[in-house]
Structure formats: structure tokens, C-alpha cells
Design a protein around this motif. Sequence first.
Motif, PDB file in Angstrom:
ATOM      1  N   SER A 166      18.007   6.505   7.213  1.00 15.90           N
ATOM      2  CA  SER A 166      17.063   5.415   6.915  1.00 15.90           C
ATOM      3  C   SER A 166      16.256   5.686   5.641  1.00 15.90           C
ATOM      4  N   LEU A 167      16.666   6.717   4.882  1.00 18.68           N
ATOM      5  CA  LEU A 167      16.067   7.017   3.584  1.00 18.68           C
ATOM      6  C   LEU A 167      14.583   7.411   3.655  1.00 18.68           C
ATOM      7  N   LYS A 168      14.179   7.939   4.822  1.00 17.32           N
ATOM      8  CA  LYS A 168      12.812   8.484   4.891  1.00 17.32           C
ATOM      9  C   LYS A 168      12.773   9.751   4.036  1.00 17.32           C
ATOM     10  N   VAL A 169      13.883  10.478   4.048  1.00 13.72           N
ATOM     11  CA  VAL A 169      14.075  11.560   3.093  1.00 13.72           C
ATOM     12  C   VAL A 169      15.329  11.199   2.312  1.00 13.72           C
ATOM     13  N   ARG A 170      15.282  11.364   0.990  1.00 10.40           N
ATOM     14  CA  ARG A 170      16.376  10.861   0.157  1.00 10.40           C
ATOM     15  C   ARG A 170      16.377  11.603  -1.173  1.00 10.40           C
ATOM     16  N   GLY A 171      17.392  11.286  -2.016  1.00  2.29           N
ATOM     17  CA  GLY A 171      17.541  11.989  -3.288  1.00  2.29           C
ATOM     18  C   GLY A 171      18.456  13.191  -3.061  1.00  2.29           C
ATOM     19  N   ALA A 172      19.429  13.369  -3.983  1.00  6.34           N
ATOM     20  CA  ALA A 172      20.499  14.342  -3.740  1.00  6.34           C
ATOM     21  C   ALA A 172      20.011  15.761  -3.394  1.00  6.34           C
ATOM     22  N   PRO A 173      19.132  16.389  -4.203  1.00  6.66           N
ATOM     23  CA  PRO A 173      18.737  17.766  -3.846  1.00  6.66           C
ATOM     24  C   PRO A 173      17.975  17.827  -2.522  1.00  6.66           C
ATOM     25  N   ALA A 174      17.118  16.842  -2.258  1.00  4.30           N
ATOM     26  CA  ALA A 174      16.363  16.836  -0.997  1.00  4.30           C
ATOM     27  C   ALA A 174      17.304  16.670   0.197  1.00  4.30           C
TER      28      ALA A 174
ATOM     29  N   ALA B 264      25.616   1.513  -2.396  1.00  4.50           N
ATOM     30  CA  ALA B 264      24.350   2.157  -2.782  1.00  4.50           C
ATOM     31  C   ALA B 264      24.429   2.880  -4.125  1.00  4.50           C
ATOM     32  N   PHE B 265      25.659   3.133  -4.597  1.00  3.86           N
ATOM     33  CA  PHE B 265      25.816   3.907  -5.837  1.00  3.86           C
ATOM     34  C   PHE B 265      26.892   3.276  -6.712  1.00  3.86           C
ATOM     35  N   ASP B 266      26.873   3.625  -7.994  1.00  6.42           N
ATOM     36  CA  ASP B 266      27.973   3.222  -8.870  1.00  6.42           C
ATOM     37  C   ASP B 266      28.429   4.426  -9.684  1.00  6.42           C
TER      38      ASP B 266
ATOM     39  N   ALA C   3      12.463  13.546  -4.605  1.00  4.76           N
ATOM     40  CA  ALA C   3      13.904  13.715  -4.377  1.00  4.76           C
ATOM     41  C   ALA C   3      14.307  15.185  -4.348  1.00  4.76           C
ATOM     42  N   THR C   4      13.324  16.074  -4.456  1.00  5.40           N
ATOM     43  CA  THR C   4      13.623  17.505  -4.596  1.00  5.40           C
ATOM     44  C   THR C   4      12.544  18.334  -3.883  1.00  5.40           C
ATOM     45  N   ALA C   5      12.643  19.663  -4.074  1.00  5.15           N
ATOM     46  CA  ALA C   5      11.627  20.551  -3.484  1.00  5.15           C
ATOM     47  C   ALA C   5      10.496  20.844  -4.461  1.00  5.15           C
TER      48      ALA C   5
ATOM     49  N   GLY D 255      18.879  10.697 -12.816  1.00  7.03           N
ATOM     50  CA  GLY D 255      19.433  11.796 -12.015  1.00  7.03           C
ATOM     51  C   GLY D 255      20.884  11.493 -11.658  1.00  7.03           C
ATOM     52  N   ALA D 256      21.431  12.228 -10.700  1.00  7.62           N
ATOM     53  CA  ALA D 256      22.815  11.995 -10.271  1.00  7.62           C
ATOM     54  C   ALA D 256      22.989  12.426  -8.825  1.00  7.62           C
ATOM     55  N   ASP D 257      23.933  11.801  -8.152  1.00  7.21           N
ATOM     56  CA  ASP D 257      24.286  12.189  -6.783  1.00  7.21           C
ATOM     57  C   ASP D 257      25.561  13.009  -6.745  1.00  7.21           C
TER      58      ASP D 257
ATOM     59  N   GLY E 253      11.265  17.646  -9.553  1.00  7.69           N
ATOM     60  CA  GLY E 253      12.344  16.708  -9.844  1.00  7.69           C
ATOM     61  C   GLY E 253      13.254  17.151 -10.971  1.00  7.69           C
ATOM     62  N   THR E 254      14.271  16.316 -11.227  1.00 12.99           N
ATOM     63  CA  THR E 254      15.243  16.606 -12.290  1.00 12.99           C
ATOM     64  C   THR E 254      14.899  15.745 -13.514  1.00 12.99           C
ATOM     65  N   ALA E 255      15.253  14.457 -13.476  1.00 16.13           N
ATOM     66  CA  ALA E 255      14.926  13.581 -14.619  1.00 16.13           C
ATOM     67  C   ALA E 255      13.403  13.516 -14.823  1.00 16.13           C
TER      68      ALA E 255
ATOM     69  N   HIS F 129      15.616   5.259 -13.753  1.00 15.87           N
ATOM     70  CA  HIS F 129      16.126   4.381 -12.696  1.00 15.87           C
ATOM     71  C   HIS F 129      16.060   5.137 -11.380  1.00 15.87           C
ATOM     72  N   CYS F 130      15.783   4.437 -10.306  1.00 17.07           N
ATOM     73  CA  CYS F 130      15.677   5.048  -8.976  1.00 17.07           C
ATOM     74  C   CYS F 130      14.572   6.100  -8.990  1.00 17.07           C
ATOM     75  N   ASN F 131      14.722   7.155  -8.211  1.00 16.33           N
ATOM     76  CA  ASN F 131      13.726   8.232  -8.222  1.00 16.33           C
ATOM     77  C   ASN F 131      14.424   9.575  -8.248  1.00 16.33           C
ATOM     78  N   ALA F 132      14.243  10.285  -9.363  1.00 19.55           N
ATOM     79  CA  ALA F 132      14.792  11.634  -9.516  1.00 19.55           C
ATOM     80  C   ALA F 132      13.634  12.575  -9.806  1.00 19.55           C
ATOM     81  N   GLY F 133      12.622  12.489  -8.940  1.00 21.33           N
ATOM     82  CA  GLY F 133      11.403  13.265  -9.156  1.00 21.33           C
ATOM     83  C   GLY F 133      11.091  14.182  -7.997  1.00 21.33           C
TER      84      GLY F 133
ATOM     85  N   SER G  38      26.202  11.482   7.666  1.00 17.35           N
ATOM     86  CA  SER G  38      25.028  10.620   7.452  1.00 17.35           C
ATOM     87  C   SER G  38      25.145   9.807   6.165  1.00 17.35           C
ATOM     88  N   ARG G  39      25.322  10.483   5.039  1.00 20.83           N
ATOM     89  CA  ARG G  39      25.428   9.782   3.748  1.00 20.83           C
ATOM     90  C   ARG G  39      26.524  10.477   2.932  1.00 20.83           C
ATOM     91  N   PRO G  40      27.515   9.723   2.445  1.00 19.41           N
ATOM     92  CA  PRO G  40      28.699  10.375   1.864  1.00 19.41           C
ATOM     93  C   PRO G  40      28.644  10.722   0.375  1.00 19.41           C
TER      94      PRO G  40
HETATM   95  O1  MRU Z   1      19.681   6.306  -2.159  1.00 21.55           O
HETATM   96  P1  MRU Z   1      18.837   7.394  -2.755  1.00 21.55           P
HETATM   97  O2  MRU Z   1      17.405   7.014  -2.909  1.00 21.55           O
HETATM   98  O3  MRU Z   1      19.020   8.717  -2.038  1.00 21.55           O
HETATM   99  O4  MRU Z   1      19.435   7.581  -4.218  1.00 21.55           O
HETATM  100  C1  MRU Z   1      18.900   8.582  -5.040  1.00 21.55           C
HETATM  101  C2  MRU Z   1      19.423   8.583  -6.421  1.00 21.55           C
HETATM  102  O5  MRU Z   1      20.297   7.828  -6.760  1.00 21.55           O
HETATM  103  C3  MRU Z   1      18.870   9.622  -7.336  1.00 21.55           C
HETATM  104  O6  MRU Z   1      18.920   9.176  -8.654  1.00 21.55           O
HETATM  105  C4  MRU Z   1      19.709  10.902  -7.235  1.00 21.55           C
HETATM  106  O7  MRU Z   1      19.848  11.307  -5.907  1.00 21.55           O
HETATM  107  C5  MRU Z   1      19.131  12.008  -8.034  1.00 21.55           C
HETATM  108  S1  MRU Z   1      17.698  12.746  -7.298  1.00 21.55           S
HETATM  109  C6  MRU Z   1      17.204  14.055  -8.247  1.00 21.55           C
END
Ligand code: MRU
Length: 345
Positions: free
Chosen positions: A42-50, A313-315, A163-165, A235-237, A168-170, A156-160, A88-90
Amino acid sequence: MPVNTIEWVDGQVKIIDQSKLPERLEYIYCKDVESLREAICSLKVRGAPALGIAGAFGVVLAMQNFAAESYSDFEKELTRVVEYLGSSRPTAVNLFWSLRRMLSCARKNKDKDIDEIKEALKNEAFQIMEEDRSCNRMIGKEGSRLIEDGDAILTHCNAGALATADYGTALGIIYTAKQEGKRIKVWVDETRPLLQGARLTSWELMQEGIEVTLICDNMAGELMRQGRIDKVLVGADRVTANGDVANKIGTYSLAVLARENKVPFYVACPLSTIDLSLSCGEEIPIEERDASEIVEGLGKRIAPRGIKVYNPAFDITPARYVTAIVTERGICRPPYEESLRKVKG
Ligand code: MRU
């Protein structure tokens, strides 16, 4: 950043409930792996590194009270938990990277007592979180070399921090450039449908005293045409061996617009986001999310009942649009087949 996105507290995973931001900064405690997986979905926690960190602590949560008779019982349950969290999320490869690490940590310690294996898993999860902190710092330092005094940057989005510990990245690059005395102005787009840009990045940058202006997703092209954006930084996934980038839906459009308007397009990510096992972006599994996120955006119905909806959710941004990829081991430039392999080692 004054926020702790994810923490391990007294045998539970404490996370910021990002679905409540920016109106409320609320924390939730996940006491079991089921509630943690739900928080991921449900994206309560989200962002690739997190997500990678959440996955690792999810394993600890699940295994801490598991009474195993033997190592083989333990590994059987661990494998089930890894598959459960991995379903959970692919798209963000960090989740699978950290789950693999947890599994191999258990295997390395298989001759020890079950309690010692559990302790080793907890230490591994803390290690994954610590490594993310230092990656953030190194990416910030490396990437700030690309930023000039006075730059207007679109993200774009949140890469801060959310999204991390760490920071952030970006956005870590932006924070570092600011600390170095560079004057930065940030444009952040809303990031439909779940508005991570409007809700999270705007909030985070405002907390840090960064000059930030919110725009609708469809305004970026016109701003670039007017020469009001100097750089795009995202950022990137998942990044594949050829440099193709999976990131939040809408990233590809920005990359194409940036190319047309001669604006550099930068991606920042830790090495754990780079997946050399895939040769190109076509191979990345793209998460498709529920139609309700579009037709009932944040609780308000905005489209007719019964409308057909497509909600990836991604491209994928092809590598040819990416000016450089900033990692903790340096800045990679094309040809990415060579530069990514070199930093991954
Ligand atoms: O669906 P989200 O909010 O998990 O998507 C996050 C992103 O697309 C971020 O840009 C990506 O995970 C990089 S986070 C440092």
C-alpha cells in the motif's frame, strides 16, 4: 533529514506511514511480516532502497519467533518468507537483492545454533541499512559535481530521505550541492497517480529549506522549452546491463522532453539498483496497480464507474536518453555496458 523512514525498534519495524503525508507525520509499527508486506503493497513504505531495507527487516520479523527443530526446517520457512515478501512489488530490484542477501546469510551460518542464525540475520539487516546510508552520502558527493551554482533542477516522484535510510539518491545530490553553497531551485512534478512528487518530495524539500516549486506532470515540456530547467535528476527502481532505467511512470516522457530541449537527464542510484542479470529494460517486470488509484485518486472519484483503466507504476527509459548514472562508486557514462560493469566490479 530529520525523518527516520524505517527503523528497527524493540523487535518491530517502525516506518513513517507515507500514505498520510504531507498532512500528518505518523509512524506505524509492523509487528509481523504480514503487516509489513501490507505496508509495502500500500506504499506506506516505498522507494527502491527503502524496499530493500524493509524486505530485510521483514525477514527478521518473520523468523525471530520461528521455532525450528533443525536448520533445514529454518531454511524451509525462510525460503517461504522470502517468496512471500518478494511477491509484494516486482519492479525495484533492491527488494530481491536484499532478500537474496538474507538467504545467503542464513546459509553461511547454517552450522550455528538457530538463535545465532537469527542474530546473524538481524545483523545483516542492520548492515544493509548502514550500507544504504553510506551509499546515499557517496552518491550525494559524486553527483553534486554535476550541479552548478544557480541550477534549476526538475525531479520526479520521490528519491529522497523518504525512499532510503538517509537523505536519498537524487535528492541527496541536491542536499549536498546546497551544503556546498550552490544555489539550487527545484521543480517537482506531481507524479500522478499517487502524487509522490506533490505529497512527498515537496514536503521533504520544504523541510530542508530548499526552494521548490510544484508543477503538474504535463507542464514539464513547456518549462523546458522556455529554458527554465537546467537538469533533470531522478532515481531508479532497476537499471539493466545496457543502461535502460525503470523508474516511476512518467520518467520516460521527461527523458524524451529533455533530449528534445537539450537538457541533461541524470539518474542516481546505488549499485544495488543495477541488475546486470538483465540485458535490457524489456526484461524488467513492471508492476501494474489497481485501477482505483486512477479513478478514485486519493479517495475522490474522478472518472466514471466502469471505465477501463491501465495503471503501470513504472516505465522504461532507454539508455540513449540517459546522460549519466550516478552511483556510490562514481559517475557512469555511455556506453553503459562497459561503465556499469566497471563500477559493479
Ligand atoms: O512507487 P514508488 O513510490 O515506490 O516509486 C519510487 C520511485 O519510482 C523512485 O524514483 C525510485 O524508487 C528511486 S528511490 C531512491
